[in-house]
Motif scaffolding. Structure first.
Motif, PDB file in Angstrom:
ATOM      1  N   LYS A   1       0.822  -1.215   0.000  1.00 48.26           N
ATOM      2  CA  LYS A   1       0.000   0.000   0.000  1.00 48.26           C
ATOM      3  C   LYS A   1       0.851   1.257   0.000  1.00 48.26           C
ATOM      4  N   LEU A   2       1.776   1.329   0.962  1.00 50.13           N
ATOM      5  CA  LEU A   2       2.634   2.503   1.121  1.00 50.13           C
ATOM      6  C   LEU A   2       3.902   2.055   1.832  1.00 50.13           C
ATOM      7  N   ALA A   3       4.966   1.848   1.079  1.00 50.47           N
ATOM      8  CA  ALA A   3       6.216   1.369   1.668  1.00 50.47           C
ATOM      9  C   ALA A   3       6.884   2.444   2.493  1.00 50.47           C
ATOM     10  N   PHE A   4       6.877   3.681   1.989  1.00 52.49           N
ATOM     11  CA  PHE A   4       7.521   4.779   2.709  1.00 52.49           C
ATOM     12  C   PHE A   4       6.901   6.106   2.305  1.00 52.49           C
ATOM     13  N   SER A   5       6.809   6.969   3.290  1.00 52.33           N
ATOM     14  CA  SER A   5       6.528   8.381   3.037  1.00 52.33           C
ATOM     15  C   SER A   5       7.124   9.171   4.182  1.00 52.33           C
ATOM     16  N   SER A   6       7.528  10.389   3.902  1.00 52.02           N
ATOM     17  CA  SER A   6       8.179  11.225   4.905  1.00 52.02           C
ATOM     18  C   SER A   6       7.173  11.732   5.937  1.00 52.02           C
ATOM     19  N   CYS A   7       7.686  11.914   7.165  1.00 44.69           N
ATOM     20  CA  CYS A   7       6.872  12.555   8.200  1.00 44.69           C
ATOM     21  C   CYS A   7       7.349  13.979   8.487  1.00 44.69           C
ATOM     22  N   PHE A   8       8.280  14.489   7.678  1.00 49.15           N
ATOM     23  CA  PHE A   8       8.689  15.890   7.799  1.00 49.15           C
ATOM     24  C   PHE A   8       7.530  16.794   7.351  1.00 49.15           C
ATOM     25  N   ALA A   9       7.604  18.061   7.707  1.00 55.02           N
ATOM     26  CA  ALA A   9       6.661  19.089   7.248  1.00 55.02           C
ATOM     27  C   ALA A   9       5.213  18.722   7.556  1.00 55.02           C
ATOM     28  N   THR A  10       4.999  18.050   8.677  1.00 53.57           N
ATOM     29  CA  THR A  10       3.697  17.611   9.213  1.00 53.57           C
ATOM     30  C   THR A  10       3.029  16.525   8.379  1.00 53.57           C
ATOM     31  N   PHE A  11       3.717  15.940   7.380  1.00 52.43           N
ATOM     32  CA  PHE A  11       3.152  14.788   6.676  1.00 52.43           C
ATOM     33  C   PHE A  11       3.012  13.623   7.660  1.00 52.43           C
ATOM     34  N   SER A  12       2.065  12.736   7.403  1.00 54.15           N
ATOM     35  CA  SER A  12       1.851  11.622   8.320  1.00 54.15           C
ATOM     36  C   SER A  12       1.365  10.401   7.549  1.00 54.15           C
ATOM     37  N   ASN A  13       1.152   9.320   8.263  1.00 50.23           N
ATOM     38  CA  ASN A  13       0.595   8.108   7.669  1.00 50.23           C
ATOM     39  C   ASN A  13      -0.171   7.367   8.759  1.00 50.23           C
ATOM     40  N   GLU A  14      -1.068   6.478   8.349  1.00 49.71           N
ATOM     41  CA  GLU A  14      -1.937   5.814   9.326  1.00 49.71           C
ATOM     42  C   GLU A  14      -1.172   4.933  10.316  1.00 49.71           C
ATOM     43  N   PRO A  15      -0.216   4.096   9.890  1.00 48.76           N
ATOM     44  CA  PRO A  15       0.457   3.244  10.877  1.00 48.76           C
ATOM     45  C   PRO A  15       1.165   4.025  11.977  1.00 48.76           C
ATOM     46  N   VAL A  16       1.837   5.124  11.645  1.00 48.31           N
ATOM     47  CA  VAL A  16       2.553   5.869  12.685  1.00 48.31           C
ATOM     48  C   VAL A  16       1.577   6.534  13.649  1.00 48.31           C
TER      49      VAL A  16
END
Length: 437
Positions: A83-98
């Motif tokens: 689904k989503l191997a990686f995405s940055s969490c900089f600049a307030t970006f986020s993802n559901e697992p974190v």
């Protein structure tokens, strides 16, 4: 020569030529090659390229809490990577697992710990704690509060700050330029902490960091009141208390976190290892509600600290599944029960073998001291480790600061029969070394 032997020799030569091993004897590796080349793990066992099967009495590096070969974690990793191997969490970006993992950690950690900064491992977690503790005091208008106090015989990692905090001198001697403003006190004396604070001036101290049970330094366990006294001292002098739960977290000691044995809540808690049982690289620092509120209320602009893999979605998905398994299989309770069995086994070996001195343990962390000071040939624990490995058990020796100690930390899934096998091999291994003296 068989195909397995040819493969093994090829791997040995490639290893010697191209792989610089962490925390290993370089000359030994170059002359003898790797002690094991593991190809498979199942439960509490590891299997090497030659088909030799050994009990992993250390959970590899204190971290494979749910045991080897758990397909559920591989499935969780695959599903998340698809689904989503990686995405940055900089600049307030986020993802559901974190997001879900941060919420879960807030749920299971003690007291008012409520917000997590994620890293890739324990050394990064410790460096983050020291850096953000100092930043917190800058925000509070007290920039002179920058000194970090830790304990003798402590281990906090090998990044520059973590190395400087580590109380095992050989790790600090490895480099010739340590980070400034790190101090060390006696590992079992709260009064020693008070004395250093008063000598240095509490207005210069940012934080005190301690492992609830010292791991790599020899599994040292403080008195039942030690951390209550430390908490009171930190409160009195307005100093942050950081607990390093990199080894002791996620069930290892028979509680979710080691500090829970002492009824104390830290201001910051470092974790790694058992959060994913080693199936993915992940660590972090959990902050208490007042500290987190301080960051939110006083910060202006960007928090200039972060790692590329802070909040890695695949690693966080693996952690969530790992915690689910720990809870569903009651592995914390099993760690407490099997820890008692392991300690009883150590006490039996103590009565059987002349070389054995003090034994100790908390949950599935244990130590057996070897009384080798009367022998001129040096520490005996490494010889026992080698003999145990030959017989089918991996354990670890600690020979720092005059210690000659065996340490153990098997997976939390271990059962009574496997504990008994560990103890039998340990006893036979010590007996073999005794017979050679």
């Amino acid at each position: 020569m068989s195909k397995i032997a040819i493969l093994n020799q090829e791997l040995i030569e490639l290893d010697k030529k191209h792989f610089l091993h962490p925390t290993s004897a370089i000359q030994q590796q170059q002359t003898q090659g790797p002690a094991f080349i593991f190809t498979k793990g199942e439960g509490v066992y590891l299997e090497d390229v030659n088909g030799n099967r050994v009990i992993d009495g250390m959970s590899s590096l204190w971290n494979v809490n749910i045991g080897h070969g758990r397909k559920e974690l591989g499935q969780a990793a695959m599903e998340q990577m698809n689904k989503l191997a990686f995405s940055s969490c900089f600049a307030t970006f986020s993802n559901e697992p974190v997001i879900r993992l941060a919420a879960k950690i807030a749920e299971i950690t003690p007291g008012n710990l409520s917000a997590t900064f994620f890293t890739s491992g324990g050394s990064e977690a410790n460096d983050t704690a020291y850096k953000l503790a100092r930043h917190y005091w800058i925000l509070k208008g007290q920039p002179k509060k920058k000194k970090i106090i830790s304990r003798s015989r402590s281990y906090h990692g090998v990044a520059m700050g973590a190395t400087s905090a580590t109380g095992l001198k050989p790790f600090r001697d490895f480099t010739n330029s340590l980070a400034p403003d790190f101090y060390h006190v006696d590992n079992l004396s709260a009064q020693a902490l008070r004395e250093v604070i008063e000598a240095e001036g509490p207005e210069t101290i940012a934080a005190f960091v301690a492992e609830p049970v010292q791991g790599a330094g020899g599994v040292h366990i403080g008195s039942k009141d030690y951390f209550k006294e430390v908490r009171e001292i930190c409160n009195h002098y307005n100093i942050l208390l950081i607990t390093d739960e990199v080894i002791t977290g996620f069930g290892r000691t028979g509680r979710a976190f080691g500090i829970e044995h002492y009824g104390v809540t830290p201001d910051m808690m470092c974790f790694a290892k058992g959060v994913t049982s080693g199936y993915a690289q992940l660590g972090g620092v959990v902050f208490s509600e007042p500290i987190y509120e301080g960051f939110k209320e006083l910060s202006v602009g960007t928090l200039l600290h972060g790692y590329t893999y802070s909040g890695h979605p695949m690693a966080c998905a693996v952690a969530l599944k790992n915690i689910e398994i720990i809870e569903n299989e009651n592995l914390i309770d099993n760690a407490q029960k099997m820890g008692e069995e392991m300690l009883n086994g150590f006490k039996w070996v103590q009565t059987e073998r002349n070389l054995v001195g003090e034994v100790r343990g908390l949950g599935l962390m244990g130590a057996v001291e070897i009384e080798s000071n009367q022998f001129s040939q040096g520490p005996l624990a490494p010889l026992i480790v080698n003999e145990a490995a030959r017989r089918g058990l991996i354990c670890r020796s600690v020979v720092f600061d005059g210690m000659d100690t065996l340490v153990f930390a098997p997976p939390l899934i271990i059962n009574k029969q496997e504990i008994d096998s560990m103890i039998e091999i340990l006893n036979d291994s010590i007996n073999t070394i005794e017979q050679k003296l």
